[in-house]
Design a protein around this motif. Structure first.
Motif, PDB file in Angstrom:
ATOM      1  N   ALA A   1     -10.156  -9.936  -7.208  1.00 35.80           N
ATOM      2  CA  ALA A   1      -9.893  -8.846  -8.154  1.00 35.80           C
ATOM      3  C   ALA A   1     -10.306  -7.498  -7.564  1.00 35.80           C
ATOM      4  N   LYS A   2     -11.453  -7.467  -6.908  1.00 39.15           N
ATOM      5  CA  LYS A   2     -11.899  -6.226  -6.262  1.00 39.15           C
ATOM      6  C   LYS A   2     -10.902  -5.802  -5.186  1.00 39.15           C
ATOM      7  N   GLN A   3     -10.402  -6.775  -4.436  1.00 43.54           N
ATOM      8  CA  GLN A   3      -9.418  -6.488  -3.398  1.00 43.54           C
ATOM      9  C   GLN A   3      -8.125  -5.962  -4.020  1.00 43.54           C
ATOM     10  N   SER A   4      -7.736  -6.539  -5.151  1.00 39.25           N
ATOM     11  CA  SER A   4      -6.530  -6.071  -5.861  1.00 39.25           C
ATOM     12  C   SER A   4      -6.656  -4.597  -6.209  1.00 39.25           C
ATOM     13  N   LEU A   5      -7.797  -4.225  -6.789  1.00 41.09           N
ATOM     14  CA  LEU A   5      -8.009  -2.817  -7.152  1.00 41.09           C
ATOM     15  C   LEU A   5      -7.978  -1.916  -5.924  1.00 41.09           C
ATOM     16  N   HIS A   6      -8.598  -2.375  -4.856  1.00 45.47           N
ATOM     17  CA  HIS A   6      -8.609  -1.600  -3.607  1.00 45.47           C
ATOM     18  C   HIS A   6      -7.178  -1.381  -3.100  1.00 45.47           C
ATOM     19  N   GLU A   7      -6.367  -2.434  -3.133  1.00 39.63           N
ATOM     20  CA  GLU A   7      -4.982  -2.322  -2.652  1.00 39.63           C
ATOM     21  C   GLU A   7      -4.143  -1.404  -3.546  1.00 39.63           C
ATOM     22  N   ILE A   8      -4.350  -1.488  -4.848  1.00 41.62           N
ATOM     23  CA  ILE A   8      -3.637  -0.607  -5.773  1.00 41.62           C
ATOM     24  C   ILE A   8      -4.005   0.845  -5.483  1.00 41.62           C
ATOM     25  N   HIS A   9      -5.297   1.088  -5.315  1.00 39.92           N
ATOM     26  CA  HIS A   9      -5.763   2.443  -5.014  1.00 39.92           C
ATOM     27  C   HIS A   9      -5.157   2.941  -3.706  1.00 39.92           C
ATOM     28  N   ALA A  10      -5.222   2.122  -2.674  1.00 45.66           N
ATOM     29  CA  ALA A  10      -4.715   2.535  -1.363  1.00 45.66           C
ATOM     30  C   ALA A  10      -3.223   2.852  -1.406  1.00 45.66           C
ATOM     31  N   TYR A  11      -2.473   2.044  -2.125  1.00 41.11           N
ATOM     32  CA  TYR A  11      -1.028   2.249  -2.206  1.00 41.11           C
ATOM     33  C   TYR A  11      -0.701   3.565  -2.915  1.00 41.11           C
ATOM     34  N   ILE A  12      -1.312   3.787  -4.063  1.00 37.36           N
ATOM     35  CA  ILE A  12      -1.024   5.003  -4.832  1.00 37.36           C
ATOM     36  C   ILE A  12      -1.564   6.240  -4.111  1.00 37.36           C
ATOM     37  N   ALA A  13      -2.714   6.104  -3.470  1.00 31.35           N
ATOM     38  CA  ALA A  13      -3.360   7.239  -2.794  1.00 31.35           C
ATOM     39  C   ALA A  13      -2.531   7.787  -1.632  1.00 31.35           C
ATOM     40  N   GLN A  14      -1.629   6.993  -1.095  1.00 31.52           N
ATOM     41  CA  GLN A  14      -0.764   7.485  -0.022  1.00 31.52           C
ATOM     42  C   GLN A  14       0.019   8.717  -0.473  1.00 31.52           C
ATOM     43  N   HIS A  15       0.344   8.766  -1.758  1.00 29.92           N
ATOM     44  CA  HIS A  15       1.139   9.863  -2.288  1.00 29.92           C
ATOM     45  C   HIS A  15       0.355  10.775  -3.225  1.00 29.92           C
ATOM     46  N   ASN A  16      -0.680  10.198  -3.893  1.00 30.83           N
ATOM     47  CA  ASN A  16      -1.409  10.991  -4.872  1.00 30.83           C
ATOM     48  C   ASN A  16      -2.821  10.423  -5.061  1.00 30.83           C
ATOM     49  N   PRO A  17      -3.787  10.885  -4.277  1.00 34.74           N
ATOM     50  CA  PRO A  17      -5.158  10.370  -4.377  1.00 34.74           C
ATOM     51  C   PRO A  17      -5.784  10.522  -5.765  1.00 34.74           C
ATOM     52  N   THR A  18      -5.467  11.593  -6.449  1.00 40.12           N
ATOM     53  CA  THR A  18      -6.024  11.811  -7.786  1.00 40.12           C
ATOM     54  C   THR A  18      -5.490  10.758  -8.759  1.00 40.12           C
ATOM     55  N   ALA A  19      -4.208  10.503  -8.694  1.00 46.09           N
ATOM     56  CA  ALA A  19      -3.603   9.489  -9.559  1.00 46.09           C
ATOM     57  C   ALA A  19      -4.156   8.102  -9.238  1.00 46.09           C
ATOM     58  N   ALA A  20      -4.384   7.830  -7.966  1.00 45.20           N
ATOM     59  CA  ALA A  20      -4.923   6.526  -7.569  1.00 45.20           C
ATOM     60  C   ALA A  20      -6.274   6.274  -8.220  1.00 45.20           C
ATOM     61  N   LYS A  21      -7.120   7.268  -8.176  1.00 46.01           N
ATOM     62  CA  LYS A  21      -8.444   7.148  -8.792  1.00 46.01           C
ATOM     63  C   LYS A  21      -8.314   6.944 -10.304  1.00 46.01           C
ATOM     64  N   SER A  22      -7.424   7.676 -10.918  1.00 43.72           N
ATOM     65  CA  SER A  22      -7.206   7.582 -12.361  1.00 43.72           C
ATOM     66  C   SER A  22      -6.689   6.205 -12.777  1.00 43.72           C
ATOM     67  N   VAL A  23      -5.751   5.666 -12.025  1.00 44.84           N
ATOM     68  CA  VAL A  23      -5.188   4.353 -12.349  1.00 44.84           C
ATOM     69  C   VAL A  23      -6.259   3.273 -12.250  1.00 44.84           C
ATOM     70  N   VAL A  24      -7.024   3.278 -11.176  1.00 43.72           N
ATOM     71  CA  VAL A  24      -8.070   2.265 -11.000  1.00 43.72           C
ATOM     72  C   VAL A  24      -9.126   2.395 -12.102  1.00 43.72           C
ATOM     73  N   LYS A  25      -9.478   3.617 -12.425  1.00 39.61           N
ATOM     74  CA  LYS A  25     -10.452   3.843 -13.502  1.00 39.61           C
ATOM     75  C   LYS A  25      -9.908   3.323 -14.838  1.00 39.61           C
ATOM     76  N   SER A  26      -8.646   3.564 -15.110  1.00 34.82           N
ATOM     77  CA  SER A  26      -8.031   3.116 -16.359  1.00 34.82           C
ATOM     78  C   SER A  26      -7.909   1.595 -16.429  1.00 34.82           C
ATOM     79  N   ILE A  27      -7.599   0.954 -15.315  1.00 37.78           N
ATOM     80  CA  ILE A  27      -7.545  -0.508 -15.271  1.00 37.78           C
ATOM     81  C   ILE A  27      -8.932  -1.078 -15.583  1.00 37.78           C
ATOM     82  N   SER A  28      -9.947  -0.499 -14.974  1.00 42.48           N
ATOM     83  CA  SER A  28     -11.326  -0.951 -15.217  1.00 42.48           C
ATOM     84  C   SER A  28     -11.719  -0.756 -16.683  1.00 42.48           C
ATOM     85  N   LYS A  29     -11.324   0.366 -17.248  1.00 44.01           N
ATOM     86  CA  LYS A  29     -11.629   0.642 -18.654  1.00 44.01           C
ATOM     87  C   LYS A  29     -10.948  -0.374 -19.566  1.00 44.01           C
ATOM     88  N   LYS A  30      -9.696  -0.690 -19.272  1.00 41.27           N
ATOM     89  CA  LYS A  30      -8.969  -1.688 -20.059  1.00 41.27           C
ATOM     90  C   LYS A  30      -9.673  -3.038 -19.972  1.00 41.27           C
TER      91      LYS A  30
END
Length: 98
Positions: free
Chosen positions: A10-39
């Motif tokens: 699961a930790k690896q999944s979050l890392h991969e999601i962050h890395a993928y989104i961060a290629q285009h938008n680092p701020t959005a990547a952080k927000s998505v991972v934070k929102s997944i964790s909150k959910k």
């Protein structure tokens, strides 16, 4: 209250999601991972929030959703929930949860 434990997968999944989104938008990547964790933290108050994933007969794996991501988890006991992984909606879960 139930405690959440994030498996290494699961930790690896979050890392991969962050890395993928961060290629285009680092701020959005952080927000998505934070929102997944909150959910996922909702499970500490509502452990049975997710629907049972029927394709795995050996364990009662449940799924909750955050946008197009699926958060797979297992209620281990009354005090512990294991987050098994975070998967994009297009991924075939059975392949990863066996």
């Amino acid at each position: 209250m139930v405690e959440l434990f994030w498996t290494e997968k699961a930790k690896q999944s979050l890392h991969e999601i962050h890395a993928y989104i961060a290629q285009h938008n680092p701020t959005a990547a952080k927000s998505v991972v934070k929102s997944i964790s909150k959910k996922a933290r909702l499970l500490t108050q509502f452990p049975e929030l997710g629907a049972v994933y029927p394709d795995i007969a050996t364990r009662e794996i449940r799924i909750i959703y955050y946008t197009h991501y699926r958060i797979a988890y297992l209620i281990v006991n009354e005090e512990r929930i294991d987050i098994l992984g975070v998967f994009h909606g297009a991924m075939e879960l059975r392949k990863y949860l066996q």
